[in-house]
Design a protein around this motif. Structure first.
Motif, PDB file in Angstrom:
ATOM      1  N   CYS A  14     -33.267  12.278  32.315  1.00 45.47           N
ATOM      2  CA  CYS A  14     -32.536  11.427  33.256  1.00 45.47           C
ATOM      3  C   CYS A  14     -32.123  12.235  34.487  1.00 45.47           C
ATOM      4  N   CYS A  47     -28.437  12.942  25.881  1.00 46.88           N
ATOM      5  CA  CYS A  47     -29.593  12.049  25.710  1.00 46.88           C
ATOM      6  C   CYS A  47     -29.292  10.803  24.865  1.00 46.88           C
ATOM      7  N   LEU A  48     -29.622   9.662  25.419  1.00 48.01           N
ATOM      8  CA  LEU A  48     -29.413   8.387  24.718  1.00 48.01           C
ATOM      9  C   LEU A  48     -30.681   7.939  24.001  1.00 48.01           C
TER      10      LEU A  48
HETATM   11  S1  FES Z   1     -32.521  12.304  28.779  1.00 41.83           S
HETATM   12 FE1  FES Z   1     -31.538  10.454  29.258  1.00 41.83          FE
HETATM   13  S2  FES Z   1     -32.075   9.183  27.624  1.00 41.83           S
HETATM   14 FE2  FES Z   1     -32.976  11.041  27.095  1.00 41.83          FE
END
Ligand code: FES
Length: 285
Positions: free
Chosen positions: A88, A124-125
């Motif tokens: 992201c 991270c989602l």
């Molecule tokens: S880095 Fe953002 S969802 Fe994995």
């Protein structure tokens, strides 16, 4: 203590603890169930969890502060969780987070004065391919599609979509005085059917793609279900309550609500055997 942990939570925790030979093994889930009470964990709730899980308060506190899914202060009605992790980040998360801070007038970690939004940065989602992404409460949101929060394939946040999501939240707050209460699995509770949802690691699949369209015959409602669904309950909102208006068969793809009008809200609750799915998204005709 009592005011933070209701009898209903204690009952669920008692049932949960019976499934673990070592009570400490249930700590994550006990904290999660306890959090469903207020939407956050007060220090004395964490101490209570430590006590019932037979571990030290320090250990329970360490667990409760390690995972971002546990909250330690009341949050606004819409908790906006912005992923700042590598995928992201490279897709522009930092500029989206700055934009959101500017538009909401708060910094990540803060809540707006009207208690509508809390912004946080998270790792991270698990939706890296859509980066930059965010969660609005329990739902992924990179766009608003057909009046609902959505994360279309390969569509990440940008300024225009962020504006749409913020506007969606404000509109929902104006239309719906209180956010529906969610159970520890993210399903909306308080429904005629949904409140019977059991704590289960493989919940029944909810109906997807529900769409209500007003026409000359009333309102046509369409949806999609997984093959393992065995029963469908279609509900329409009346005041603050949901009313059952029909039980289409699992082969049906459409239901005509002859008494429906433009502006009516519909949702579907599916069952797979005895397991009850969380309610589908709500569609307004
Ligand atoms: S880095 Fe953002 S969802 Fe994995």
């Amino acid at each position: 203590m009592v005011e933070f942990v209701s009898d209903a939570v204690k009952e669920r925790v008692d049932a949960l603890l019976k499934q673990y030979p070592v009570k400490q093994g249930a700590l994550l889930e006990v904290l999660w169930v306890a959090q469903s009470e207020l939407g956050w964990l007060a220090p004395k709730t964490v101490k209570w969890a430590a006590q019932v899980c037979e571990c030290s308060p320090a250990h329970a506190w360490g667990v409760a502060t390690f995972y971002t899914m546990y909250k330690h202060a009341p949050t606004g009605r819409f908790l906006l969780q912005f992923c700042q992790n590598i995928c992201c980040y490279t897709a522009g998360a930092e500029s989206i987070i700055s934009l959101a801070e500017k538009k909401l007038g708060i910094k990540a970690g803060e809540t707006t004065k009207d208690n509508l939004f809390t912004m946080v940065r998270v790792e991270c989602l698990g939706a890296c391919g859509n980066g930059p992404v965010m969660l609005v409460n329990d739902d992924f949101a990179t766009d608003v599609v057909n009046g609902e929060l959505a994360m279309p394939l390969n569509i990440g946040l940008n300024e225009e979509r962020l504006d749409k999501i913020i506007a969606w939240c404000k509109e929902r707050a104006a239309k719906m005085p209180q956010e529906p209460k969610r159970d520890p699995l993210g399903g909306i509770t308080g429904a005629v059917h949904g409140e019977a949802q059991a704590l289960d690691f493989a919940p029944a699949p909810p109906a997807l793609g529900i769409k209500a369209t007003a026409n000359e015959n009333g309102v046509s409602v369409v949806w999609k279900i997984a093959p393992e669904v065995t029963a469908i309950a279609l509900e329409r909102k009346k005041g603050n309550k949901w009313e059952l208006i029909g039980n289409p068969s699992v082969k049906d793809k459409e239901f005509i609500d002859a008494s429906g009008k433009p502006g009516c809200e519909y949702r579907i609750i599916t069952k797979s055997g005895e397991r009850v799915a969380k309610p589908s998204a709500v569609s307004i005709s």
